[in-house]
Design a protein around this motif. Structure first.
Motif, PDB file in Angstrom:
ATOM      1  N   GLY A  99       0.811  -1.208   0.000  1.00  0.00           N
ATOM      2  CA  GLY A  99       0.000   0.000   0.000  1.00  0.00           C
ATOM      3  C   GLY A  99       0.844   1.257   0.000  1.00  0.00           C
ATOM      4  N   VAL A 100       2.166   1.098   0.216  1.00  0.00           N
ATOM      5  CA  VAL A 100       3.068   2.259   0.255  1.00  0.00           C
ATOM      6  C   VAL A 100       4.122   2.144  -0.851  1.00  0.00           C
ATOM      7  CG1 VAL A 100       4.765   3.514   1.635  1.00  0.00           C
ATOM      8  CG2 VAL A 100       2.691   2.594   2.720  1.00  0.00           C
ATOM      9  N   LEU A 101       4.847   1.024  -0.868  1.00  0.00           N
ATOM     10  CA  LEU A 101       5.872   0.797  -1.897  1.00  0.00           C
ATOM     11  C   LEU A 101       5.332  -0.041  -3.051  1.00  0.00           C
ATOM     12  CD1 LEU A 101       8.970  -0.019   0.364  1.00  0.00           C
ATOM     13  CD2 LEU A 101       8.085   2.219  -0.362  1.00  0.00           C
ATOM     14  N   LYS A 102       4.389  -0.927  -2.725  1.00  0.00           N
ATOM     15  CA  LYS A 102       3.868  -1.834  -3.748  1.00  0.00           C
ATOM     16  C   LYS A 102       2.380  -2.059  -3.537  1.00  0.00           C
ATOM     17  CE  LYS A 102       5.156  -5.998  -1.096  1.00  0.00           C
ATOM     18  NZ  LYS A 102       5.859  -7.300  -1.134  1.00  0.00           N
ATOM     19  N   ASN A 103       1.746  -2.584  -4.583  1.00  0.00           N
ATOM     20  CA  ASN A 103       0.375  -3.068  -4.417  1.00  0.00           C
ATOM     21  C   ASN A 103       0.226  -4.371  -5.202  1.00  0.00           C
ATOM     22  OD1 ASN A 103      -0.003  -2.390  -7.110  1.00  0.00           O
ATOM     23  ND2 ASN A 103      -0.945  -0.413  -6.623  1.00  0.00           N
ATOM     24  N   HIS A 104      -0.998  -4.827  -5.388  1.00  0.00           N
ATOM     25  CA  HIS A 104      -1.204  -6.142  -6.002  1.00  0.00           C
ATOM     26  C   HIS A 104      -0.688  -6.199  -7.436  1.00  0.00           C
ATOM     27  CE1 HIS A 104      -4.607  -4.495  -8.264  1.00  0.00           C
ATOM     28  NE2 HIS A 104      -4.701  -3.709  -7.198  1.00  0.00           N
ATOM     29  N   GLN A 105      -0.443  -5.017  -8.044  1.00  0.00           N
ATOM     30  CA  GLN A 105       0.024  -5.010  -9.429  1.00  0.00           C
ATOM     31  C   GLN A 105       1.543  -4.934  -9.547  1.00  0.00           C
ATOM     32  OE1 GLN A 105      -2.423  -1.597 -10.682  1.00  0.00           O
ATOM     33  NE2 GLN A 105      -3.269  -2.966 -12.251  1.00  0.00           N
ATOM     34  N   GLY A 106       2.211  -4.604  -8.458  1.00  0.00           N
ATOM     35  CA  GLY A 106       3.669  -4.480  -8.495  1.00  0.00           C
ATOM     36  C   GLY A 106       4.092  -3.236  -7.730  1.00  0.00           C
ATOM     37  N   LEU A 107       5.210  -2.631  -8.137  1.00  0.00           N
ATOM     38  CA  LEU A 107       5.677  -1.405  -7.479  1.00  0.00           C
ATOM     39  C   LEU A 107       4.693  -0.258  -7.724  1.00  0.00           C
ATOM     40  CD1 LEU A 107       9.520  -1.255  -8.220  1.00  0.00           C
ATOM     41  CD2 LEU A 107       8.404  -1.715  -6.029  1.00  0.00           C
ATOM     42  N   ILE A 108       4.553   0.619  -6.734  1.00  0.00           N
ATOM     43  CA  ILE A 108       3.787   1.850  -6.934  1.00  0.00           C
ATOM     44  C   ILE A 108       4.549   2.699  -7.961  1.00  0.00           C
ATOM     45  CG2 ILE A 108       3.050   4.010  -5.821  1.00  0.00           C
ATOM     46  CD1 ILE A 108       1.417   1.956  -4.526  1.00  0.00           C
ATOM     47  N   PRO A 109       3.909   3.112  -9.051  1.00  0.00           N
ATOM     48  CA  PRO A 109       4.627   3.851 -10.104  1.00  0.00           C
ATOM     49  C   PRO A 109       5.292   5.116  -9.552  1.00  0.00           C
ATOM     50  CG  PRO A 109       2.431   3.196 -10.844  1.00  0.00           C
ATOM     51  CD  PRO A 109       2.489   2.891  -9.381  1.00  0.00           C
ATOM     52  N   SER A 139       0.619   9.945  -1.754  1.00  0.00           N
ATOM     53  CA  SER A 139       1.403   8.719  -1.864  1.00  0.00           C
ATOM     54  C   SER A 139       2.803   8.982  -1.334  1.00  0.00           C
ATOM     55  CB  SER A 139       1.476   8.243  -3.315  1.00  0.00           C
ATOM     56  OG  SER A 139       2.451   8.984  -4.007  1.00  0.00           O
ATOM     57  N   ALA A 140       3.609   7.939  -1.329  1.00  0.00           N
ATOM     58  CA  ALA A 140       4.988   8.070  -0.864  1.00  0.00           C
ATOM     59  C   ALA A 140       5.926   8.492  -1.993  1.00  0.00           C
ATOM     60  CB  ALA A 140       5.449   6.748  -0.253  1.00  0.00           C
ATOM     61  N   ASP A 152       7.358  10.497  14.157  1.00  0.00           N
ATOM     62  CA  ASP A 152       6.366  11.251  13.404  1.00  0.00           C
ATOM     63  C   ASP A 152       5.815  10.322  12.332  1.00  0.00           C
ATOM     64  OD1 ASP A 152       6.715  13.414  14.964  1.00  0.00           O
ATOM     65  OD2 ASP A 152       7.444  14.760  13.403  1.00  0.00           O
ATOM     66  N   THR A 153       4.580  10.568  11.916  1.00  0.00           N
ATOM     67  CA  THR A 153       3.932   9.623  11.002  1.00  0.00           C
ATOM     68  C   THR A 153       3.280  10.349   9.838  1.00  0.00           C
ATOM     69  OG1 THR A 153       1.951   9.717  12.392  1.00  0.00           O
ATOM     70  CG2 THR A 153       3.426   7.855  12.744  1.00  0.00           C
ATOM     71  N   VAL A 154       3.299   9.691   8.662  1.00  0.00           N
ATOM     72  CA  VAL A 154       2.567  10.225   7.518  1.00  0.00           C
ATOM     73  C   VAL A 154       1.650   9.130   6.968  1.00  0.00           C
ATOM     74  CG1 VAL A 154       4.559   9.784   6.019  1.00  0.00           C
ATOM     75  CG2 VAL A 154       2.711  11.254   5.218  1.00  0.00           C
ATOM     76  N   LEU A 155       0.384   9.456   6.845  1.00  0.00           N
ATOM     77  CA  LEU A 155      -0.576   8.531   6.245  1.00  0.00           C
ATOM     78  C   LEU A 155      -0.606   8.780   4.744  1.00  0.00           C
ATOM     79  CD1 LEU A 155      -2.963   6.438   6.747  1.00  0.00           C
ATOM     80  CD2 LEU A 155      -4.460   8.435   6.566  1.00  0.00           C
ATOM     81  N   VAL A 156      -0.308   7.739   3.932  1.00  0.00           N
ATOM     82  CA  VAL A 156      -0.429   7.880   2.481  1.00  0.00           C
ATOM     83  C   VAL A 156      -1.715   7.204   2.016  1.00  0.00           C
ATOM     84  CG1 VAL A 156       2.054   8.088   2.079  1.00  0.00           C
ATOM     85  CG2 VAL A 156       0.995   5.820   2.067  1.00  0.00           C
ATOM     86  N   LEU A 157      -2.310   7.773   0.960  1.00  0.00           N
ATOM     87  CA  LEU A 157      -3.655   7.362   0.541  1.00  0.00           C
ATOM     88  C   LEU A 157      -3.603   6.437  -0.667  1.00  0.00           C
ATOM     89  CD1 LEU A 157      -5.311  10.850   1.065  1.00  0.00           C
ATOM     90  CD2 LEU A 157      -5.031   8.990   2.700  1.00  0.00           C
ATOM     91  N   SER A 158      -2.494   5.716  -0.821  1.00  0.00           N
ATOM     92  CA  SER A 158      -2.318   4.828  -1.975  1.00  0.00           C
ATOM     93  C   SER A 158      -2.646   3.378  -1.649  1.00  0.00           C
ATOM     94  CB  SER A 158      -0.871   4.927  -2.458  1.00  0.00           C
ATOM     95  OG  SER A 158       0.019   4.718  -1.364  1.00  0.00           O
ATOM     96  N   GLY A 159      -3.179   3.114  -0.454  1.00  0.00           N
ATOM     97  CA  GLY A 159      -3.441   1.725  -0.089  1.00  0.00           C
ATOM     98  C   GLY A 159      -4.767   1.560   0.629  1.00  0.00           C
TER      99      GLY A 159
END
Lengths: 276, 276, 276, 276
Positions: free
Chosen positions: B14-24, B271-272, B240-247
């Motif tokens: 959900g941050v670096l990768k998803n079900h399709q592979g690396l996050i573009p 996203s990251a 410190d934390t950052v919520l990314v919305l890619s997952g």
């Protein structure tokens, strides 16, 4: 068996003391540890008083060796948390005694008891802390806490995970962790909890031990009376554990409790007292 | 904002990768971090593969910088646990693939899949591990696990706290943490769980970071897509934390989820991916 | 004591039968009740078979008096529910054996096992039923169920609240209620559960009894082996209750279990067998 | 749509009234029902007052048609329970106002507020009731309740399952059901709870309706503002249900809540007000 370890972690209530005072003979244990040069630390889910005050209690009872630096409390984790998270000038609202908040204030943080908060003026309230079950009116202040947290979304810290504590041979009292569970259930929110069995409590003690001695985790013995906090937490952190039967876990129930809980201490002893 | 931190922790799925592979575009983020000399680490609740195999996946996709030493997994915590707790000659029974157990075996420990265990001969089985949801027959082997643990009281480790994981854009699958919850409910026992949001997972990564750099916890940024693991765990550990919305957390639900959960990230980003 | 009651409700497993067959001597109990003209009913959390099949089992073992009309099962409640709620032409998807669904079909309802569902064509699926832990592949079909219920919001019925059941003297198996708990946890949704200790199960039996006899609730005796279903459910519905020690609750644990659970039966007996 | 039903069940708070008084226009609804000769009943999780007092409230507001016999409360279930279970001469201890206990006393039962109990003399205390969140000191009396129930094992009744209730447009208060949850968590015991969504509450209303009219369950419409009590309880009991958006479930959240909860009402309406 203690001889085989490089350091010892003690739970406080049910191990070193009970509702009547010090466990009789416990001073021998510390004489032994001092003689063998084995450092020891006290890990307590107590956020109602500062380490200074906690150590004073032992010293007043004649156990001079329990100095402030030997005490690691869940209240210290809460204070560390607020020190890095609270913006300068903002305040932490709390449930507890003034004494329990005084400890946070020594770090330069502002605190406000929930009773003194004006719900129409909460811009400066940045976080909330559950510190002690005493020092406030449950009827009024628990509801006021709920409505503050509904009004403004903020990080909530529970500085003691215990849900109850003994007040006499037979009687118990709801602890602040129990009141926090009630508020959390009603809000449906997620609070941050500090205290055993959580790894962060053991980490705090381990980092303190590393200042005194070179030691690996499996060279440390955790002594506790409660399977669900001391023993499972110690096991998980990689310590060896000894369950003592002088507190929460009664001798005739120990085997049944271990079997039904699946929490298995490395050793079982009657008490933490060492016969010299 | 990354510039203000001395180190970055990343969640994987959900941050670096998803079900399709690396996050573009995620390779830009690591180019930036390398250029700025900011060390980074990947924290994953994955016990199905060794850090070597996990890093190979990134390298096969062209992200060569994610080397084995950058990966911190809940499976590593499980292996460390067994290394200190298992008596020489005894074995760890497990649910999972052979691959998931192979990692434990590299530490010199014996493992036995539940399917190969004879329930009338379990003296050498000292502990049990939930490792992966694949590699066994759920109908037969979950029941066999329950009956093994009823027959012999032993410490049980769940090496992945996640209860499900995504398998395609719309579909999910039960994770081994979910199956462990089922077994724990039926037995009424207490298992030891490794993985975010538990402090021990963040401690593992922090200790690794300290080998590379002098850094305090509040100088580290945790990047995650899940409030209940990455963000609350990071907050509690003092990061410190950052919520990314890619997952896991979709853009149109982020505010509602933060409000209703009470888990508040320091920052929110789409996203990251860092635009260079 | 039975003489003082106008009707008797029996739990099945652990009271009338166990994994080996009928409880020895139980036929005397029914001879006695017939002689005294006290009507009796069997309340079972079993949705895997129809009342016809359940009563046949007893008759095959020589207990001819357990006719279909004496059996009240949680599966009957599920069927009643679907009869009033399913739109004509639509279907109920299910996890279980074909036999378990056949019972629903006798009411004129269409059923489809989850394995035969095309997730891209679910318009005609109106509801979902957890019926039996057998008859499907857990690995595949539990995940498929989860993804069906994520795709289409529908009312889900769990026709058996039990989370496990005994399969031999020492071994147990996960029941369909346990699998439903797993799916409910992962989805975060609320299923409708039928079975003891819920009042609706006792109401079903009470309404059946009223067809045979004029009786108030406190003139009925509930006989069960499980505190958490039979006894607390009977107490709450206003029945008197007797805990028998021939099943779930072992003789040497009965007092401890009653004390720790706070569920207090009116009477305790070794078994439901009446010596003639 | 109401025309198609033979009877209507109403929830009270959020449907007929709110913190300001009657929902404006609700009198039209009852005029319509009277004109069409459709009987109606009010089902409320309120154990703080007797049906007489509850109906008086409506009559004081000008809604004369809400007579005592129209009101079905969880407090009535608690009273019925005690009437069959308490031995002559024994007493029910309680948390609540004197008023809340007065209702139980009208049935000839003795009651004692927890504050007046001597913990060394509890032989005559046979059962315990959680009745109202007011009328006692939470700090003292909740702890005293816990210690009474540790000292003597007895059946405990919670006469209101709600965990909170609204006190103004924005503020809520902990309900007695929430306090009971706290005590139950600390004791680890099982209390008997009365109130929606439990079937027994709907049964009470259904039996009352049957005194007035011949009606099947699926010919009754349940009108409620809360998915987790009114709607799921009504659905399960075989009623048709309508979710109104004048209370707990706000218009802009209704779809999200239905989707995420899996609790699906038959209809959704803005309010229970019928335009004449």
């Amino acid at each position: 068996m203690v001889r085989e370890y490089k350091a010892v972690f003690f739970d406080a209530f049910g191990v070193l003391k009970n509702h009547q005072g010090l466990i009789p003979g416990i001073e021998n244990t510390f004489k032994y540890l001092e003689k063998k040069d084995i450092p020891y630390y006290v890990l307590t889910n107590d956020s109602s008083r500062s380490p200074e005050e906690l150590s004073k209690w032992y010293q007043n009872k004649g156990l001079d060796c329990i100095t402030t630096d030997k005490i690691l409390s869940s209240g210290m984790l809460a204070m560390e948390f607020f020190m890095t998270k609270i913006t300068n000038g903002n305040a932490v609202a709390f449930l507890g005694t003034k004494q329990s908040a005084h400890y946070i204030e020594t770090a330069g943080l502002k605190t406000v008891p929930i009773s003194e908060i004006d719900l129409d003026n909460v811009d400066h309230i940045e976080s909330f802390a559950f510190l002690d079950d005493e020092g406030f009116d449950w009827n009024t202040d628990i509801n006021k806490t709920i409505n503050l947290l509904r009004k403004k979304n903020m990080t909530v810290v529970v500085a003691n995970t215990d849900i109850n504590y003994p007040v006499s041979k037979n009687d118990i009292s709801v602890a602040i962790g129990g009141l926090a569970d009630l508020v959390e259930e009603i809000l449906g929110k997620n609070f941050i909890r500090f205290g055993k069995p959580d790894a962060q409590m053991f980490l705090l003690a381990y980092e303190r031990a590393l200042q005194d001695i070179q030691v690996k985790r499996n060279e440390i013995l955790m002594v506790g009376d409660t399977l669900y906090t001391d023993i499972i937490g110690g096991n998980k952190f990689g310590l060896d554990t000894v369950l003592v039967l002088s507190g929460n876990t009664l001798p005739d129930m120990a085997k049944i409790r271990i079997g039904s809980s699946g929490i298995i201490p490395t050793y079982i002893c009657e008490s933490a007292v060492i016969e010299l």
